[in-house]
Design a protein around this motif. Structure first.
Motif, mmCIF file in Angstrom:
data_model
loop_
_atom_site.group_PDB
_atom_site.id
_atom_site.type_symbol
_atom_site.label_atom_id
_atom_site.label_comp_id
_atom_site.label_asym_id
_atom_site.label_seq_id
_atom_site.Cartn_x
_atom_site.Cartn_y
_atom_site.Cartn_z
ATOM 1 N N ASP A 16 0.807 -1.203 0.000
ATOM 2 C CA ASP A 16 0.000 0.000 0.000
ATOM 3 C C ASP A 16 0.840 1.252 0.000
ATOM 4 N N ARG A 17 0.143 2.409 -0.067
ATOM 5 C CA ARG A 17 0.823 3.678 -0.187
ATOM 6 C C ARG A 17 1.745 3.964 0.969
ATOM 7 N N ARG A 18 1.482 3.407 2.141
ATOM 8 C CA ARG A 18 2.388 3.694 3.235
ATOM 9 C C ARG A 18 3.632 2.835 3.162
ATOM 10 N N ALA A 19 3.580 1.747 2.370
ATOM 11 C CA ALA A 19 4.789 0.955 2.198
ATOM 12 C C ALA A 19 5.874 1.800 1.574
ATOM 13 N N ASN B 57 2.296 -2.012 4.786
ATOM 14 C CA ASN B 57 2.357 -0.872 5.696
ATOM 15 C C ASN B 57 0.965 -0.277 5.815
ATOM 16 N N PHE B 58 0.538 -0.091 7.008
ATOM 17 C CA PHE B 58 -0.721 0.609 7.292
ATOM 18 C C PHE B 58 -0.520 1.120 8.708
ATOM 19 N N TYR B 59 0.101 2.286 8.826
ATOM 20 C CA TYR B 59 0.616 2.732 10.106
ATOM 21 C C TYR B 59 -0.455 2.888 11.171
ATOM 22 N N GLU B 60 -1.697 3.041 10.776
ATOM 23 C CA GLU B 60 -2.768 3.085 11.760
ATOM 24 C C GLU B 60 -2.858 1.785 12.557
ATOM 25 N N PHE B 61 -2.297 0.710 12.002
ATOM 26 C CA PHE B 61 -2.319 -0.577 12.694
ATOM 27 C C PHE B 61 -0.957 -0.963 13.269
ATOM 28 N N GLY B 62 0.059 -0.144 13.035
ATOM 29 C CA GLY B 62 1.381 -0.438 13.573
ATOM 30 C C GLY B 62 2.476 -0.151 12.576
ATOM 31 N N LEU B 63 3.726 -0.117 13.068
ATOM 32 C CA LEU B 63 4.851 0.285 12.233
ATOM 33 C C LEU B 63 5.528 -0.868 11.508
ATOM 34 N N ASN B 64 5.249 -2.113 11.885
ATOM 35 C CA ASN B 64 5.903 -3.212 11.194
ATOM 36 C C ASN B 64 5.097 -3.638 9.977
ATOM 37 N N LYS C 256 -10.406 2.668 18.327
ATOM 38 C CA LYS C 256 -10.928 1.408 18.884
ATOM 39 C C LYS C 256 -10.349 0.201 18.154
ATOM 40 N N VAL C 257 -9.987 0.365 16.871
ATOM 41 C CA VAL C 257 -9.484 -0.765 16.098
ATOM 42 C C VAL C 257 -8.103 -0.503 15.503
ATOM 43 N N MET C 258 -7.582 0.721 15.657
ATOM 44 C CA MET C 258 -6.312 1.096 15.048
ATOM 45 C C MET C 258 -5.305 1.467 16.129
ATOM 46 N N PRO C 259 -4.526 0.504 16.605
ATOM 47 C CA PRO C 259 -3.585 0.778 17.693
ATOM 48 C C PRO C 259 -2.486 1.764 17.310
ATOM 49 N N GLY C 260 -2.184 1.870 16.018
ATOM 50 C CA GLY C 260 -1.130 2.783 15.587
ATOM 51 C C GLY C 260 -1.456 4.241 15.805
ATOM 52 N N GLY D 259 14.580 3.988 13.410
ATOM 53 C CA GLY D 259 14.724 2.548 13.393
ATOM 54 C C GLY D 259 13.416 1.821 13.313
ATOM 55 N N ALA D 260 12.316 2.497 13.578
ATOM 56 C CA ALA D 260 11.018 1.841 13.563
ATOM 57 C C ALA D 260 10.568 1.515 12.162
ATOM 58 N N MET D 261 11.175 2.155 11.147
ATOM 59 C CA MET D 261 10.730 1.974 9.774
ATOM 60 C C MET D 261 11.772 1.174 9.005
ATOM 61 N N LEU D 262 11.320 0.346 8.088
ATOM 62 C CA LEU D 262 12.214 -0.480 7.296
ATOM 63 C C LEU D 262 12.725 0.288 6.098
#
Length: 325
Positions: free
Chosen positions: A24-27, A88-95, A184-188, A34-37
């Motif tokens: 996706d676009r966030r990829a 990548n979908f940062y709303e759900f996390g950085l990995n 509520k559903v997006m921990p990022g 260091g959190a990002m690949l």
């Protein structure tokens, strides 16, 4: 109604990179600390993936309608499994392994707010919107700012059709897209240094260009949650982060909107983000790209090879780094 159109910029199925790599676009944007690949890590992660190892029925090139050949004819579909599990979908996390978390994304019911400088602001359900448009299949090549590329068969409709439906006022010069932001559903969303919600923008001319597309599915199936379900933007001549996912609002505005990545890292990302091999980012050269699914490294083309259709949009503008970041 599903209509198969065959514009000459569409790519044939023989060139389409399978879904597993339609990141996706966030990829395009694993860029902060260091959190990002980085590209090297992404390349290493994909190097061990056999392009056909995870193929399933529905990933076959012959399953798609013919399209006119245009760019990179040797590229082939990438197995769907990878695009569904490496995102990548940062709303759900950085990995990259967030696809399980993304299954919590509620896609029904789904509404999109159309407002700003339009004749009459309105909210429409995704289902009702789909009744007002004619869908088609398009095959586009995409270029990530991290220096990899892929080719994807999309289902959807021209963004120009949505603009027409919105009935913008004459003073509207830009579109501003906003992505769902649901803690509520997006921990990022708890990441403090990001200016949530995710938001992007285009000029009116870009949005009504022939290539600008609204994606509602991929590979003959509905859009996976981790890839922007149920509705997203698809812009093949720009770096992937311009293609906002899981849209909940489209505003028509007079002033150029400041976008998510402009706020987050203005020295890396600007408003335009048009592909150009001449201008490196702080972290990646843009001169060459790794073709996902084959590992081949090839030269990058200005406007990702779509200059014939989009270069006139920028005629008269200074052709400097600002236009390509």
């Amino acid at each position: 109604m599903h209509v198969i159109r065959k514009p000459d910029w569409s790519l044939p199925e023989t060139e389409a990179t399978p879904p597993h790599l339609a990141l996706d676009r966030r990829a395009a944007l694993a860029t902060l600390g260091g959190a990002m690949l980085g590209f090297g890590q992404i390349g290493a992660a994909l190097a061990d993936t056999n392009a056909n190892a995870n193929a399933k029925p529905g990933d076959r090139i012959s399953d798609y309608p013919p399209s006119a050949a245009r760019f990179d004819p040797e590229r082939s579909l990438t197995p769907r499994h990878n695009v569904e599990t490496y995102n990548n979908f940062y709303e759900f996390g950085l990995n990259k392994d967030i696809w399980r978390k993304a299954q919590k994304l509620p896609t029904e019911p789904w509404t999109i707010r159309i407002d700003g400088m339009v004749e009459k602001p309105f909210t429409i359900s995704f289902g009702d919107l789909m009744k007002k448009v004619s869908t088609e299949t398009r095959i586009y090549r995409h270029r990530c700012v991290e220096a990899w590329s892929l080719v994807v068969p999309w289902e959807g409709f021209p963004l120009a059709d949505l603009v027409k439906l919105a009935k913008p006022l004459s003073g509207a010069k830009y579109l501003r897209f906003t992505t769902l932001s649901d803690p509520k559903v997006m921990p990022g969303l708890s990441i403090p240094f990001f200016p949530w919600p995710y938001h992007e923008g285009l000029t009116m001319a870009e949005a009504t260009n022939e290539l600008a597309f609204v994606g509602t599915g991929m590979y003959g199936a509905k859009m996976p949650r981790q890839d922007g379900a149920p509705i997203r933007v698809v812009l093949p001549w720009k770096y992937g982060f311009k293609s906002a996912k899981s849209l909940v609002r489209i505003e028509f505005v007079k002033e150029q909107p400041v976008t998510f990545w402009e706020k987050t890292s203005p020295d890396m990302y600007g408003f335009w983000a048009n592909v150009n091999p001449k201008y490196p980012t702080l972290r990646w050269s843009q001169a060459r790209e790794r073709v996902i699914g084959t590992g081949e490294v090839v030269p990058t083309q200005i406007y990702n090879g779509y200059g014939k259709w989009v270069a006139p949009l920028y005629a008269g503008m200074k052709q400097d780094k600002k236009l390509f970041m």
